[in-house]
Design a protein around this motif. Structure first.
Motif, short mmCIF file in Angstrom:
data_model
loop_
_atom_site.label_atom_id
_atom_site.label_comp_id
_atom_site.label_asym_id
_atom_site.label_seq_id
_atom_site.Cartn_x
_atom_site.Cartn_y
_atom_site.Cartn_z
N LEU A 157 25.29 15.24 3.64
CA LEU A 157 24.00 15.00 4.65
C LEU A 157 23.23 13.93 4.18
CD1 LEU A 157 23.67 18.66 5.81
CD2 LEU A 157 24.85 16.70 7.36
N ALA A 158 22.72 13.98 2.77
CA ALA A 158 21.81 13.38 2.15
C ALA A 158 22.04 11.67 2.39
CB ALA A 158 21.82 13.48 0.76
N TYR A 159 23.40 11.46 2.54
CA TYR A 159 24.12 9.96 2.90
C TYR A 159 24.02 9.77 4.43
CZ TYR A 159 25.58 9.31 -1.82
OH TYR A 159 25.61 9.10 -3.17
N ALA A 160 24.48 11.08 5.15
CA ALA A 160 24.78 10.83 6.65
C ALA A 160 23.37 10.29 7.30
CB ALA A 160 25.38 12.16 7.10
N ILE A 161 22.28 10.92 6.82
CA ILE A 161 21.08 10.75 7.49
C ILE A 161 20.56 9.13 7.18
CG2 ILE A 161 19.47 11.26 5.54
CD1 ILE A 161 17.81 12.84 7.53
N THR A 195 0.79 -1.23 -0.06
CA THR A 195 -0.04 0.15 -0.01
C THR A 195 0.93 1.29 -0.05
OG1 THR A 195 0.08 -0.14 2.35
CG2 THR A 195 -1.80 -1.12 1.19
N ARG A 196 2.06 1.06 -0.01
CA ARG A 196 3.22 2.19 0.06
C ARG A 196 2.95 2.95 -1.37
NH1 ARG A 196 9.05 2.27 2.52
NH2 ARG A 196 7.88 2.56 4.30
N ASP A 197 3.01 4.28 -1.19
CA ASP A 197 3.22 5.08 -2.43
C ASP A 197 4.66 5.23 -2.84
OD1 ASP A 197 3.09 6.90 -4.56
OD2 ASP A 197 2.17 8.50 -3.20
N ASP A 198 4.93 4.36 -3.97
CA ASP A 198 6.29 4.42 -4.42
C ASP A 198 6.80 5.62 -4.77
OD1 ASP A 198 6.37 1.55 -3.73
OD2 ASP A 198 5.64 0.99 -5.76
N LYS A 199 5.99 6.65 -5.16
CA LYS A 199 6.45 7.93 -5.50
C LYS A 199 6.98 8.64 -4.41
CE LYS A 199 3.17 8.19 -9.41
NZ LYS A 199 1.99 9.01 -9.97
N VAL A 200 6.83 8.38 -3.19
CA VAL A 200 7.20 9.12 -2.13
C VAL A 200 8.89 8.45 -1.80
CG1 VAL A 200 7.32 9.35 0.38
CG2 VAL A 200 5.12 8.96 -0.75
N ASP A 201 9.57 9.48 -1.60
CA ASP A 201 11.18 9.41 -1.82
C ASP A 201 11.53 9.30 -0.26
OD1 ASP A 201 13.77 9.36 -1.80
OD2 ASP A 201 14.12 11.48 -2.63
N TYR A 202 12.04 8.11 0.36
CA TYR A 202 12.39 7.98 1.49
C TYR A 202 13.77 8.33 2.22
CZ TYR A 202 7.47 6.81 2.58
OH TYR A 202 6.11 6.82 2.53
N GLY A 203 14.32 9.00 0.89
CA GLY A 203 15.86 9.23 1.08
C GLY A 203 16.91 8.24 0.76
N TRP A 204 16.40 7.15 0.42
CA TRP A 204 17.31 6.02 0.05
C TRP A 204 17.97 6.02 -1.54
CZ3 TRP A 204 19.98 3.16 3.79
CH2 TRP A 204 19.28 3.26 5.19
N ASN A 205 17.94 7.11 -2.04
CA ASN A 205 18.52 7.30 -3.19
C ASN A 205 19.86 8.25 -3.26
OD1 ASN A 205 16.65 5.69 -4.68
ND2 ASN A 205 15.22 7.36 -4.56
N GLY A 206 20.18 8.65 -1.94
CA GLY A 206 21.19 9.44 -1.98
C GLY A 206 20.84 10.82 -2.32
N PRO A 207 21.68 11.96 -2.42
CA PRO A 207 21.41 13.18 -3.03
C PRO A 207 20.91 13.32 -4.30
CG PRO A 207 23.85 12.92 -3.05
CD PRO A 207 23.36 11.67 -2.37
N ILE A 225 25.67 7.46 20.46
CA ILE A 225 26.14 6.55 19.67
C ILE A 225 25.58 6.74 18.31
CG2 ILE A 225 25.95 3.99 18.84
CD1 ILE A 225 26.20 3.37 22.11
N GLY A 226 24.49 7.09 18.16
CA GLY A 226 23.90 7.73 16.78
C GLY A 226 24.52 8.84 16.12
N GLN A 227 24.95 9.85 17.02
CA GLN A 227 25.67 10.94 16.50
C GLN A 227 27.21 10.49 15.85
OE1 GLN A 227 24.16 14.18 16.79
NE2 GLN A 227 22.80 12.62 17.71
N GLY A 228 27.68 9.45 16.31
CA GLY A 228 28.84 9.06 15.87
C GLY A 228 28.64 8.20 14.55
N CYS A 229 27.32 7.26 14.62
CA CYS A 229 27.11 6.69 13.21
C CYS A 229 26.87 7.88 12.07
CB CYS A 229 25.74 6.05 13.26
SG CYS A 229 25.85 4.61 14.35
N PHE A 230 26.37 9.22 12.51
CA PHE A 230 26.13 10.01 11.39
C PHE A 230 27.39 10.65 11.13
CE2 PHE A 230 25.44 14.42 10.19
CZ PHE A 230 23.89 14.29 9.76
N LEU A 231 28.42 10.72 12.08
CA LEU A 231 29.66 11.26 11.59
C LEU A 231 30.35 10.50 10.69
CD1 LEU A 231 30.75 12.94 14.81
CD2 LEU A 231 29.96 14.13 12.75
N GLU A 232 30.55 9.07 11.02
CA GLU A 232 31.16 7.94 10.12
C GLU A 232 30.64 7.94 8.88
OE1 GLU A 232 34.10 5.36 9.26
OE2 GLU A 232 33.96 6.91 10.87
N THR A 233 29.04 8.03 8.75
CA THR A 233 28.59 7.55 7.22
C THR A 233 28.81 9.18 6.51
OG1 THR A 233 26.71 6.50 8.25
CG2 THR A 233 26.34 7.45 6.33
#
Length: 386
Positions: free
Chosen positions: A52-56, A28-40, A99-107
């Protein structure tokens, strides 16, 4: 149908959907919604917004996405904890949040290399605060410098694939080569990785982690904190773009349609979360019993800086297991620091001879499983302040 029927339906095929491929493709998901997993987007020219588009997309507790970003000059940004996105009931000292901040910085750092930039990280540029409070001070300052020749981090190509896989696994153990590869991962100073796959100890962990979930759901405030981040349908996913739902545990197709459309109800669940809690315990038992390899990351201390550094290590572990074709899923309940959990946590540490001054920061299960849908991400623009 009653909620008990929901529990039975979920229990039949929560982890590995038994539907045919044609039914599993229904959504039922709208495939037109971009949930961020395509990168910038290709049109984005600001290097800060591109990384940031990757880090998130990095792993983070409850998919809270607890980040604020202050953009400074054209190649400089500051990372803050979003204090409206804490987990005071299950993460009272914001250890997992850091820990989540560190994950963000590493990505971010890995992504920068893939885009031809070097990311220089300065931790807590205005001073480090204690590990019992979160102050309105930057966790890190990032400076991006263009490099004509840079070694692209080999994990860059796995950022868009990485996930925390909540399915049942196939009970496979890591091979000696796989264990050697993970043990060889460079870790931050005073950080160590432990792998565990002996049969008696796995049985112990399976029971311990199920007991930890039983403790966690034994408190209504803690239950409601988790339920707040649970997305009951696609409309909630699209509205909030955070949290997690049944789709992210591998429930798809007509089963997902029936459960979300006819059985799940936020108002009733928040009024009486007891069935939700029982379901969580049953699922924890099931997924633990399907797993024969576990790992944890330990530090000699527990400062915010060490927590951030652990996040960077954890992120690299998750990306590395992705590159190896392994599924990974954090099982953090026994590591929580609220009072109810401390006796069980102490039993865990004593059993595995973990010293009193050491902190187990992350505990995961590893194995093989089909991929699930990615959890959603907010727009990068929603992270920006000032």
């Amino acid at each position: 149908m009653e909620r008990r029927s929901f529990i039975r339906i979920m229990g039949v095929g929560f982890a590995a959907a038994t539907l045919t491929s044609s039914l599993s493709s229904c959504s039922t998901r709208d495939d037109k919604v971009d949930y961020g997993w395509n990168g910038p987007s290709d049109s984005e020219s600001d290097i800060r917004l591109k990384v940031l588009a990757y880090a998130i997309l990095c792993p983070n507790p409850h998919n809270k996405q607890p980040w604020f970003i202050k953009l400074n000059d054209s190649q400089h940004l500051d990372l803050y904890v979003d204090q409206t996105r804490l987990l005071p009931e299950t993460d009272p000292f914001a250890r997992q949040i850091h820990i989540g901040q560190g994950c963000f910085l590493e990505t971010l750092t890995i992504a920068a290399s893939g885009l031809g930039y070097q990311a220089e990280i300065e931790y807590f540029p205005q001073g480090e605060y204690s590990n019992t409070v979160v102050e309105n001070l930057p966790v890190a300052r990032v400076v991006l410098t263009k490099k004509t020749a840079i070694n692209v981090d080999p994990l860059f190509k796995y950022i868009l694939q990485r996930q925390s896989n909540k399915r049942e696994y196939d009970n496979s153990r890591l091979s000696p080569v796989q264990k050697s590869q993970l043990q060889a991962l460079p870790m931050a100073m005073q950080t160590s990785l432990t792998l565990q796959d002996s049969a008696p100890e796995i049985t112990y962990l399976q029971q311990l982690l199920t007991e930890a979930m039983t403790i966690e759901v034994g408190n209504k405030a803690r239950d409601l904190e988790t339920i707040k981040m649970f997305r009951f349908n696609d409309q909630e996913v699209q509205k909030y773009r955070d949290g997690f739902g049944i789709e992210h545990s591998g429930v798809t197709g007509i089963k997902k349609f029936i459960i979300e459309g006819f059985l799940l109800d936020r108002e009733k669940t928040e009024k009486d979360p007891s069935d939700f809690g029982k379901q969580s315990v049953d699922m924890t038992r099931s997924i633990c019993e399907s797993s024969s390899s576990f790992a944890w990351i330990t530090t000699e201390g527990n400062s915010p800086l060490q927590q951030v550094q652990v996040g960077r290590d954890y992120c690299r572990l998750n990306l590395t297991t992705t590159a190896m074709g392994l599924a990974q899923h954090p099982m953090s309940q026994v590591l929580q620091e609220y009072q109810d959990m401390l006796p069980l946590q102490e039993r865990f540490k004593q059993h595995f001879n973990i010293k009193a001054g050491q902190t187990v920061q992350m505990l995961v299960r590893l194995g093989k499983a089909e991929k699930t849908a990615h959890t959603p991400r907010r727009l990068v623009s929603s992270l920006l302040i000032g």
